[in-house]
Motif scaffolding. Structure first.
Motif: not given
Ligand code: URA
Length: 200
Positions: A39-68
């Motif tokens: 929460a104190d970072s100088k950088v924020i990454f902003i994506g489009e919206g959660p996918g299937k895996e993110e919806d299940i886990q409640g965490i952004p960018f945890v699926g295949r594209s998030g790993q990349l």
């Protein structure tokens, strides 16, 4: 409120929106995917919206594209998740049907309903740089219609914050992933952001 840490302020905001039903996505989501981690970072990454895996886990960018994306960030910045903040334009998964099989880009009304949450996150975190991950994020923030191929890698301004659009990792995956020219371009754009942060 001023004596609270940024993380405490974000926790407070999350408590207020975690049952949000301001748009139809509230009916089909499993979790509101609010964002994490630094929460104190100088950088924020902003994506489009959660996918299937993110919806299940409640965490952004945890699926295949998030790993990349995490891999590219780690190669360019030598950062792990705890070094930056990452979230999305919309906090609930946009799907094409109620069976929740396929993802889709968020609709205008969904973006409009959700943007005030992102605005409050930005007011709390006060980043120096926004990385807009993919064309939906760039379009929503910059109010433009140009595709990502013409705007990536160039600095833009979002309410006084420097904004760098990059390719979305799912686009990179569709083009061959780590061995594709698009992956190298994504990393080159991240390098511009890294150099900017190091000099500011
Ligand atoms: N794609 C996004 O834009 N955001 C996520 O959180 C996951 C995939």
């Amino acid at each position: 409120m001023e004596s609270l840490s940024n993380q405490e302020k974000l926790n407070f905001l999350f408590e207020k929106i975690k049952d949000c039903n301001r748009c139809p996505l509230g009916k089909t989501r499993t979790h509101v995917v609010f964002g994490e981690a630094n929460a104190d970072s100088k950088v924020i990454f902003i994506g489009e919206g959660p996918g299937k895996e993110e919806d299940i886990q409640g965490i952004p960018f945890v699926g295949r594209s998030g790993q990349l994306l995490s891999q590219a960030i780690s190669e360019v910045f030598q950062w792990t998740r705890k070094n930056y903040y990452i979230t999305n334009i919309v906090k609930c998964r946009p799907t094409i049907d109620l069976k929740m099989i396929k993802d889709r880009a968020p609709e205008k009304n969904e973006v409009e309903a959700c943007l005030p949450i992102l605005t409050m996150q930005l007011e709390i975190i006060k980043p120096v740089v926004i990385i807009a991950v993919g064309s939906s994020a760039a379009k929503a923030l910059l109010n433009i219609n140009q595709g990502i191929t013409s705007i990536h890698g160039k600095w833009h301004d979002y309410r006084g914050i420097s904004l760098m659009p990059i390719f979305h990792p799912s686009y990179v995956l569709r083009n061959g992933g780590k061995v594709s020219p698009q992956y190298n371009l994504m990393k080159l754009d991240l390098e511009k952001a890294r150099d900017f942060i190091n000099n500011n």
